[in-house]
Design a protein around this motif. Structure first.
Motif, PDB file in Angstrom:
ATOM      1  N   GLN A   5      50.861 -29.009  30.248  1.00  0.00           N
ATOM      2  CA  GLN A   5      51.805 -29.773  30.280  1.00  0.00           C
ATOM      3  C   GLN A   5      53.262 -29.460  31.305  1.00  0.00           C
ATOM      4  O   GLN A   5      53.305 -30.131  31.646  1.00  0.00           O
ATOM      5  CB  GLN A   5      52.225 -29.033  28.343  1.00  0.00           C
ATOM      6  N   TRP A   6      53.712 -28.048  31.837  1.00  0.00           N
ATOM      7  CA  TRP A   6      53.962 -28.242  32.528  1.00  0.00           C
ATOM      8  C   TRP A   6      53.754 -28.346  34.421  1.00  0.00           C
ATOM      9  O   TRP A   6      54.730 -28.686  34.893  1.00  0.00           O
ATOM     10  CB  TRP A   6      54.315 -26.443  32.975  1.00  0.00           C
ATOM     11  N   ASP A   7      51.760 -28.457  34.002  1.00  0.00           N
ATOM     12  CA  ASP A   7      51.637 -29.183  35.627  1.00  0.00           C
ATOM     13  C   ASP A   7      52.032 -30.256  35.717  1.00  0.00           C
ATOM     14  O   ASP A   7      52.031 -31.396  36.952  1.00  0.00           O
ATOM     15  CB  ASP A   7      50.690 -28.613  35.470  1.00  0.00           C
ATOM     16  N   SER A   8      52.252 -31.466  34.022  1.00  0.00           N
ATOM     17  CA  SER A   8      51.994 -33.080  34.225  1.00  0.00           C
ATOM     18  C   SER A   8      53.389 -33.366  34.784  1.00  0.00           C
ATOM     19  O   SER A   8      53.392 -34.633  34.680  1.00  0.00           O
ATOM     20  CB  SER A   8      51.552 -33.221  33.314  1.00  0.00           C
ATOM     21  N   CYS A  16      56.057 -20.510  42.276  1.00  0.00           N
ATOM     22  CA  CYS A  16      57.100 -19.515  41.133  1.00  0.00           C
ATOM     23  C   CYS A  16      57.305 -20.341  40.525  1.00  0.00           C
ATOM     24  O   CYS A  16      57.287 -18.809  39.209  1.00  0.00           O
ATOM     25  CB  CYS A  16      58.191 -18.820  42.543  1.00  0.00           C
ATOM     26  N   VAL A  17      57.893 -21.587  39.768  1.00  0.00           N
ATOM     27  CA  VAL A  17      58.854 -21.070  39.178  1.00  0.00           C
ATOM     28  C   VAL A  17      57.524 -20.985  37.641  1.00  0.00           C
ATOM     29  O   VAL A  17      57.146 -20.608  36.370  1.00  0.00           O
ATOM     30  CB  VAL A  17      59.237 -22.470  39.127  1.00  0.00           C
ATOM     31  N   LEU A  18      56.054 -21.734  38.095  1.00  0.00           N
ATOM     32  CA  LEU A  18      54.722 -22.025  37.184  1.00  0.00           C
ATOM     33  C   LEU A  18      54.287 -20.675  36.724  1.00  0.00           C
ATOM     34  O   LEU A  18      53.907 -20.056  35.514  1.00  0.00           O
ATOM     35  CB  LEU A  18      54.092 -22.914  37.641  1.00  0.00           C
ATOM     36  N   ASP A  19      54.711 -19.999  37.788  1.00  0.00           N
ATOM     37  CA  ASP A  19      53.724 -18.359  37.618  1.00  0.00           C
ATOM     38  C   ASP A  19      55.000 -17.372  36.139  1.00  0.00           C
ATOM     39  O   ASP A  19      54.725 -16.665  35.877  1.00  0.00           O
ATOM     40  CB  ASP A  19      54.194 -17.120  39.012  1.00  0.00           C
ATOM     41  N   THR A  20      56.569 -18.288  36.834  1.00  0.00           N
ATOM     42  CA  THR A  20      57.135 -16.986  36.042  1.00  0.00           C
ATOM     43  C   THR A  20      57.355 -17.200  34.198  1.00  0.00           C
ATOM     44  O   THR A  20      56.593 -16.777  33.846  1.00  0.00           O
ATOM     45  CB  THR A  20      59.052 -17.159  36.201  1.00  0.00           C
ATOM     46  N   ILE A  21      57.355 -18.508  34.350  1.00  0.00           N
ATOM     47  CA  ILE A  21      56.510 -19.165  32.936  1.00  0.00           C
ATOM     48  C   ILE A  21      55.590 -18.424  32.114  1.00  0.00           C
ATOM     49  O   ILE A  21      55.539 -18.736  31.135  1.00  0.00           O
ATOM     50  CB  ILE A  21      56.847 -20.783  32.965  1.00  0.00           C
ATOM     51  N   PHE A  26      53.429 -19.306  28.709  1.00  0.00           N
ATOM     52  CA  PHE A  26      52.882 -20.437  28.652  1.00  0.00           C
ATOM     53  C   PHE A  26      53.459 -21.018  27.253  1.00  0.00           C
ATOM     54  O   PHE A  26      52.806 -21.902  27.104  1.00  0.00           O
ATOM     55  CB  PHE A  26      51.851 -20.617  28.611  1.00  0.00           C
ATOM     56  N   ARG A  27      54.617 -21.049  26.684  1.00  0.00           N
ATOM     57  CA  ARG A  27      54.601 -21.533  25.124  1.00  0.00           C
ATOM     58  C   ARG A  27      54.390 -23.064  25.694  1.00  0.00           C
ATOM     59  O   ARG A  27      55.232 -22.954  26.253  1.00  0.00           O
ATOM     60  CB  ARG A  27      56.286 -20.475  24.621  1.00  0.00           C
ATOM     61  N   LYS A  28      54.653 -23.420  24.366  1.00  0.00           N
ATOM     62  CA  LYS A  28      54.364 -25.499  24.667  1.00  0.00           C
ATOM     63  C   LYS A  28      55.802 -25.561  24.679  1.00  0.00           C
ATOM     64  O   LYS A  28      56.589 -24.946  24.419  1.00  0.00           O
ATOM     65  CB  LYS A  28      54.223 -25.650  23.575  1.00  0.00           C
ATOM     66  N   MET A  29      55.932 -27.037  25.482  1.00  0.00           N
ATOM     67  CA  MET A  29      56.956 -27.449  26.119  1.00  0.00           C
ATOM     68  C   MET A  29      58.324 -27.668  24.723  1.00  0.00           C
ATOM     69  O   MET A  29      57.676 -28.576  23.702  1.00  0.00           O
ATOM     70  CB  MET A  29      56.886 -28.002  27.068  1.00  0.00           C
ATOM     71  N   THR A  30      59.318 -27.228  24.225  1.00  0.00           N
ATOM     72  CA  THR A  30      59.970 -27.675  24.033  1.00  0.00           C
ATOM     73  C   THR A  30      60.317 -29.544  23.810  1.00  0.00           C
ATOM     74  O   THR A  30      60.431 -29.685  25.140  1.00  0.00           O
ATOM     75  CB  THR A  30      61.151 -26.825  23.197  1.00  0.00           C
ATOM     76  N   PRO A  31      61.191 -29.984  22.453  1.00  0.00           N
ATOM     77  CA  PRO A  31      61.085 -31.340  23.301  1.00  0.00           C
ATOM     78  C   PRO A  31      63.024 -31.748  23.785  1.00  0.00           C
ATOM     79  O   PRO A  31      62.006 -32.650  24.252  1.00  0.00           O
ATOM     80  CB  PRO A  31      61.515 -31.933  21.713  1.00  0.00           C
ATOM     81  N   VAL A  32      63.448 -30.504  24.053  1.00  0.00           N
ATOM     82  CA  VAL A  32      64.575 -30.583  24.677  1.00  0.00           C
ATOM     83  C   VAL A  32      64.207 -29.854  26.156  1.00  0.00           C
ATOM     84  O   VAL A  32      65.103 -31.137  27.126  1.00  0.00           O
ATOM     85  CB  VAL A  32      66.082 -29.483  23.938  1.00  0.00           C
ATOM     86  N   LYS A 103      63.875 -12.423  35.012  1.00  0.00           N
ATOM     87  CA  LYS A 103      62.915 -12.563  35.031  1.00  0.00           C
ATOM     88  C   LYS A 103      62.375 -14.117  35.786  1.00  0.00           C
ATOM     89  O   LYS A 103      61.058 -13.132  36.330  1.00  0.00           O
ATOM     90  CB  LYS A 103      62.538 -12.579  33.961  1.00  0.00           C
ATOM     91  N   PHE A 104      62.872 -14.612  36.490  1.00  0.00           N
ATOM     92  CA  PHE A 104      63.330 -15.611  37.194  1.00  0.00           C
ATOM     93  C   PHE A 104      62.829 -14.737  39.057  1.00  0.00           C
ATOM     94  O   PHE A 104      61.909 -15.174  39.637  1.00  0.00           O
ATOM     95  CB  PHE A 104      63.504 -16.670  37.536  1.00  0.00           C
ATOM     96  N   LEU A 105      64.187 -13.847  39.185  1.00  0.00           N
ATOM     97  CA  LEU A 105      64.064 -13.763  40.143  1.00  0.00           C
ATOM     98  C   LEU A 105      63.716 -12.734  40.594  1.00  0.00           C
ATOM     99  O   LEU A 105      63.624 -12.241  41.966  1.00  0.00           O
ATOM    100  CB  LEU A 105      65.954 -13.683  39.789  1.00  0.00           C
ATOM    101  N   ILE A 106      62.408 -12.142  39.857  1.00  0.00           N
ATOM    102  CA  ILE A 106      62.221 -10.944  40.543  1.00  0.00           C
ATOM    103  C   ILE A 106      61.265 -11.134  41.589  1.00  0.00           C
ATOM    104  O   ILE A 106      60.089 -10.725  42.372  1.00  0.00           O
ATOM    105  CB  ILE A 106      61.764  -9.728  39.760  1.00  0.00           C
ATOM    106  N   HIS A 107      60.667 -12.786  41.203  1.00  0.00           N
ATOM    107  CA  HIS A 107      59.258 -13.624  41.706  1.00  0.00           C
ATOM    108  C   HIS A 107      59.864 -13.041  43.393  1.00  0.00           C
ATOM    109  O   HIS A 107      61.232 -13.731  43.679  1.00  0.00           O
ATOM    110  CB  HIS A 107      59.093 -14.463  41.234  1.00  0.00           C
ATOM    111  N   LYS A 108      58.159 -12.620  43.986  1.00  0.00           N
ATOM    112  CA  LYS A 108      58.956 -13.199  45.777  1.00  0.00           C
ATOM    113  C   LYS A 108      59.187 -13.579  45.977  1.00  0.00           C
ATOM    114  O   LYS A 108      60.295 -13.512  47.475  1.00  0.00           O
ATOM    115  CB  LYS A 108      57.348 -12.592  46.374  1.00  0.00           C
TER     116      LYS A 108
END
Length: 599
Positions: A5-8, A16-21, A26-32, A103-108
């Motif tokens: 769902q995130w990849d599509s 890096c964003v996908l790795d952090t998510i 990997f919770r299901k994307m909410t409608p918003v 949590k996102f910003l700790i990614h290299k």
């Protein structure tokens, strides 16, 4: 869930964003999130309306990072440039956003991004030093402190740092405006570049929010995400009510806590004084959970208390509306409301602290027998259906009341807090937005005071013409003027003031009022004369106004001769009859007869 769902997304997310998510499970994307992330990444301004707990934080953090990362690849960020601003209405929500962002910003691959959290209540000079020493690319802040910093001249030069701003987030925009930050927000917007992306997120769309959209967003895409069109709260939230007798409200709250299974619960009270008082009382009766209290006057302590509540295995948090928004703790099973909130929208925001992120939740509001109309009002006004909670009282009212009486008699500080809590509660009740159905005159203030376990009825203007006969006094003799503080310093201070009072007859620190020394009879006569003159002046003004309206012409000249009271009464009676005729409350024949007019 799978990451498909995130990849599509139409615009693919960075690795890096996908790795952090992924760290979020990997919770299901909410409608918003599904609706807003693609729009923001494609460089469109977005105004999103979504119910509380719908995942708005990730909905703006993911595109924010993507936009800043895209700019970094084209033209690396310089040290003194701020690329994104996130403006939040409260310290607690700002802290929460900052934690998720970290949590996102700790990614290299995102090491080039630095964030700073700037909120009110801290020393502003310390904030300036931190901004100078560790210049941020992302600034998470509350509007008041940001407004102070952006208008402050000096070496910091914040307006210069935001000239290349790429992304602005206004989170809980309706709350920003409710708290009176409209002028501050407009000032901040005047310093920001127009060529930026803006995301505005709110739980409700008000006229003020619409005005802010016009002022701060360029050709925005409006997104409204609701789980069901006929409800305004999360689908998995069950809303209950319980009709309670005024004097037994605390007893019913205890029954609920002891008979209900929960991990964490929030109990909302109307005022800061109520939170402080019940935080003293509740732990004496309920020891199965840790009990914390938080309100708006605590300033810097609030964040630490929220963290303690968040980290506790089982806990109860007593709060005012300062935490009615933004607090995201999935383990909260129940939201309890001591009484209906001051406005209907606050009800929705309060109960939104549970049933978050697709989890189930429950809410309970205590209503007095005189407040049952609130059930229908909430259904019409906010589309919230309340169902009765089947919970029988466990008894023990007299025993519990006796314990509270003893606690207050043993420590004057608890008694003082109880009085302040009761008085502030009643005064908050008089300012209720729903005062057409929640009326002060319908309350039995004696029973309400009993629910607070007061040793005696306090003196307050609201008690003059209202029923307070059903107050239950303690079973033992007590003189509240002789109560002592357990706190040694407070007791020493009280003793010192008592000594001064015994010597001078005046309590230290009390405002002095000049008293008239004239005789009582003369004072009464003067009051009557003053009242009569005031009445005559009012009658004359009313006479001129009504005569002008009745005849269609204004009186051109002031009357020089004094009018007798008899003349005034006669004219007033004629006008009263004329109004009756005009409103068809009497026939023309009846009017002529009473006015003495011949056909």
């Amino acid at each position: 869930m799978s990451r498909k769902q995130w990849d599509s997304l139409s615009t693919p997310l960075s690795q890096c964003v996908l790795d952090t998510i992924k760290t979020f499970g990997f919770r299901k994307m909410t409608p918003v999130q599904t609706a807003t992330i693609p729009l923001l990444i494609s460089m469109k301004d977005v105004s999103a309306e979504a119910v509380t707990g719908s995942g708005k934080t990730l909905a703006f953090l993911v595109p924010l990072i993507e936009i800043l990362l895209r700019r970094q690849n084209q033209n690396p960020w310089r040290t003194n440039e701020i690329g994104a601003l996130i403006i939040s209405p409260t310290r607690e929500l700002a802290f929460q956003i900052s934690e998720v962002l970290s949590k996102f910003l700790i990614h290299k691959d995102l090491s080039f991004l630095k964030q700073q959290l700037i909120v009110g209540g801290n020393n502003i000079e310390e904030d300036i030093k931190n901004l100078m020493k560790n210049p941020p690319t992302v600034l998470v802040c509350t509007p008041g402190r940001l407004g102070d910093l952006i208008e402050r001249k000096g070496e910091l030069n914040l307006p210069g740092r935001v000239k290349t701003l790429e992304f602005l987030v206004l989170d809980e925009a309706d709350r920003l405006l409710d708290l009176g930050f409209k002028t501050t927000i407009n000032t901040i917007l005047s310093y920001l570049p127009r060529q930026r992306r803006t995301g505005l997120f709110s739980a409700t769309q008000t006229t003020e929010v619409t005005d802010l959209i016009r002022a701060g967003l360029r050709n925005p895409v409006l997104v409204s995400v609701k789980e069901k069109s006929n409800i305004s709260t999360p689908v998995l939230l069950k809303n209950f009510y319980k009709i309670v007798e005024p004097k037994e409200k605390f007893n019913d709250l205890l029954t609920f806590l002891k008979k209900t299974e929960f991990t964490k619960a929030m109990i909302f009270f109307p005022t800061c004084a109520c939170v402080e008082y019940w935080q003293e009382i509740l732990p004496q009766f309920y020891k199965e959970s840790k009990i914390f209290g938080i309100h708006g006057k605590m300033k810097n302590r609030r964040h630490k208390i929220v963290e303690k509540f968040r980290n506790a295995d089982k806990a109860i948090l007593l709060s005012t509306d300062v935490l009615a928004r933004g607090l995201d703790i999935p383990e909260i099973d129940w939201v309890v409301q001591w009484d209906p909130p001051s406005n209907a929208t606050s009800f929705v925001h309060r109960v939104g602290r549970t049933a978050r992120q697709g989890m189930e939740g429950n809410s309970l509001v205590f209503l007095l027998p005189t407040e049952d109309a609130y059930i229908n009002f909430l259904s019409i006004n906010q589309k919230v259906e309340l169902v009765p909670l089947d919970l029988e009282s466990s008894g023990g009212f007299e025993e519990n009341l006796a314990i509270i009486h003893k606690l207050q008699a043993d420590d004057k500080e608890i008694y003082d807090k109880g009085v302040k809590a009761f008085v502030s509660h009643i005064r908050a009740y008089t300012k209720h937005e729903c005062n057409a159905i929640l009326r002060l005159k319908d309350l039995d203030l004696g029973k309400v005071a009993t629910s607070y376990g007061l040793l005696q009825m306090p003196r307050m203007p609201e008690l003059k013409n209202l029923n307070a006969d059903n107050f239950i006094e303690p079973s033992f003799d007590v003189n509240v003027n002789q109560l002592t503080y357990k706190n040694k310093q407070k007791e020493e201070s009280r003793q010192g003031k008592l000594k001064v009072y015994e010597e001078t007859g005046e309590w230290p620190g009390k405002k002095k009022f000049k008293r008239k020394t004239e005789a009582w009879e003369q004072s009464k006569k003067n009051k009557e004369e003053s009242k009569t003159k005031k009445k005559e002046r009012k009658s004359k003004r009313q006479l001129k106004k009504e005569t002008a309206n009745a005849n269609g012409t204004a009186i051109a000249k002031k009357r020089k001769a004094k009018i007798s009271q008899e003349d005034i009464d006669e004219i007033a009676n004629d006008l009263r009859l004329f109004k009756k005729l005009k409103k068809n409350k009497m026939t023309e024949e009846e009017f002529n007869e009473q006015m003495g007019i011949d056909d």
